[in-house]
Design an enzyme around this catalytic site. Sequence first.
Site, PDB file in Angstrom:
ATOM      1  N   HIS A   1      57.238  29.974  38.313  1.00 49.74           N
ATOM      2  CA  HIS A   1      56.746  29.693  37.158  1.00 49.74           C
ATOM      3  C   HIS A   1      57.566  28.656  36.785  1.00 49.74           C
ATOM      4  CE1 HIS A   1      60.268  32.212  37.252  1.00 49.74           C
ATOM      5  NE2 HIS A   1      59.769  32.380  35.606  1.00 49.74           N
TER       6      HIS A   1
ATOM      7  N   THR B   1      55.995  23.227  35.056  1.00 50.40           N
ATOM      8  CA  THR B   1      56.071  21.979  35.363  1.00 50.40           C
ATOM      9  C   THR B   1      57.470  22.114  36.572  1.00 50.40           C
ATOM     10  OG1 THR B   1      57.607  21.466  33.706  1.00 50.40           O
ATOM     11  CG2 THR B   1      55.029  20.660  33.654  1.00 50.40           C
ATOM     12  N   ARG B   2      57.262  21.265  37.468  1.00 51.00           N
ATOM     13  CA  ARG B   2      58.885  20.332  38.242  1.00 51.00           C
ATOM     14  C   ARG B   2      58.345  19.259  38.702  1.00 51.00           C
ATOM     15  NH1 ARG B   2      59.927  25.385  37.483  1.00 51.00           N
ATOM     16  NH2 ARG B   2      59.573  26.958  38.959  1.00 51.00           N
TER      17      ARG B   2
ATOM     18  N   LYS C   1      60.839  20.124  27.530  1.00 50.42           N
ATOM     19  CA  LYS C   1      61.598  21.327  28.117  1.00 50.42           C
ATOM     20  C   LYS C   1      62.943  20.802  29.287  1.00 50.42           C
ATOM     21  CE  LYS C   1      60.425  24.156  32.587  1.00 50.42           C
ATOM     22  NZ  LYS C   1      60.025  23.926  34.210  1.00 50.42           N
TER      23      LYS C   1
ATOM     24  N   HIS D   1      70.874  22.039  35.561  1.00 50.36           N
ATOM     25  CA  HIS D   1      70.432  22.380  37.475  1.00 50.36           C
ATOM     26  C   HIS D   1      71.875  22.936  38.050  1.00 50.36           C
ATOM     27  CE1 HIS D   1      69.317  21.320  41.187  1.00 50.36           C
ATOM     28  NE2 HIS D   1      70.507  20.615  41.852  1.00 50.36           N
TER      29      HIS D   1
ATOM     30  N   CYS E   1      64.184  32.502  36.272  1.00 50.89           N
ATOM     31  CA  CYS E   1      63.441  31.892  37.469  1.00 50.89           C
ATOM     32  C   CYS E   1      65.247  31.571  38.425  1.00 50.89           C
ATOM     33  CB  CYS E   1      63.369  30.044  37.056  1.00 50.89           C
ATOM     34  SG  CYS E   1      63.664  29.035  37.412  1.00 50.89           S
TER      35      CYS E   1
ATOM     36  N   LYS F   1      58.970  20.343  45.169  1.00 52.66           N
ATOM     37  CA  LYS F   1      58.562  19.136  45.027  1.00 52.66           C
ATOM     38  C   LYS F   1      57.977  19.082  46.918  1.00 52.66           C
ATOM     39  CE  LYS F   1      61.827  16.527  43.713  1.00 52.66           C
ATOM     40  NZ  LYS F   1      62.563  17.373  43.627  1.00 52.66           N
TER      41      LYS F   1
END
Length: 390
Positions: free
Chosen positions: A48, A51-52, A263, A267, A313, A346
């Site tokens: 969710h 976007t990725r 956004k 990482h 997430c 991806k």
Amino acid sequence: MAEHNSYDVIIVGAGSMGMSAGYYLARRGVKTLLIDAFDPPHTQGSHHGETRLIRHAYSGDPAYIDLALRADRLWKEAEQLSGIELLVRSGVLNLADSAVYSFSGRLAEAKIRKVPVQQLDAGEIRRRWPGLNIPETFAAMYEPDAGYLYSERCITAYRQLALGQGAELLTNTSVVNITARESSVTVHTTNGDYHGASAILSAGAWFGALAPFVHLPIKAIRKVVGWFESSPAFAAGNFPGFTLGAEEGGYYGFPSIAGAGLKIGRHDTGLEWKPGTLLAPFGSEASDEQDLRRVLETYMPGAAGRLLKGSVCKYEYTPDEDFIIDRHPLHSNVLVAGGFSGHGFKFSSVVGEILADLATSGATNHNIQPFALSRFTPDHSQAGLILEGI
């Protein structure tokens, strides 16, 4: 064995990888059941947040570039078949302080694989994207054909396509146990037992809930992202997707889409999460907003406006941050796909294709050797992988 509860393949976990696999199996005429503890797309996994990134110029094993290019083609095919826009070629700008990271490996692999990339110095970066406040020590690798995927739409598209091909989906159903024999697998759920000739386990951050049937070297980590009020310089169409490596850490992000705000997420770092425990909401940790805002104020001051939204997430890290796509150590009719380590979404289109290959013919033309479970054991045997704590 009740006929209505019997399938060729049962997929446990119908998120990005599982839903994709469900479609590619059903398209081949395989009687397929997908089981999910929630109702995908949902907010309890790793897909969710709207976007990725999709990029193609990877370093490390060359298999990643080949898989990224194939995944891209499959996303476009899914887009055409479903009628849902999934992929936007915004370009992806990879920024890094040269003292922290070098693009040399990725540039070399991109050249070999003929992936279009542009190498930029700090002056060129600032000229092309005036909103960036980039020191002279920075360099960039820009991928003009890269961009971002609408992640929940991707799940919706594959769900639509899978069901259209005859796959069945059991939602809001928790798996309580799995038992396997040489030619059958039984998945025990809160809604009864389901039987399959084989199974695919693609449970993401929830793999821990499948113990003791399988133990994978995966650690689930809580991750946060925020959307910040930003100037027009960072709007979609003006600004690409991005990654940023600096002394402050590793970050990634997206332009402001339809005024939603730029956004950004981090990482690296994060708190470990265990299945069944509370996932602390955005803002529970002071660092949730502070880490993101500090980077924006330093490098993208025009995107450091008020926080418009925050979300949490999960990543599922392996020790080496490479994926796991392999067979269960003890049950050859059970496939496992997990540990996608914050860079797997991806690839979920092609991972679904790979899993369908393995489930139907026992092999795939894609190179998945780097994702073997055996790499985690000293003698490269798989026997130790069923032990707790590995």
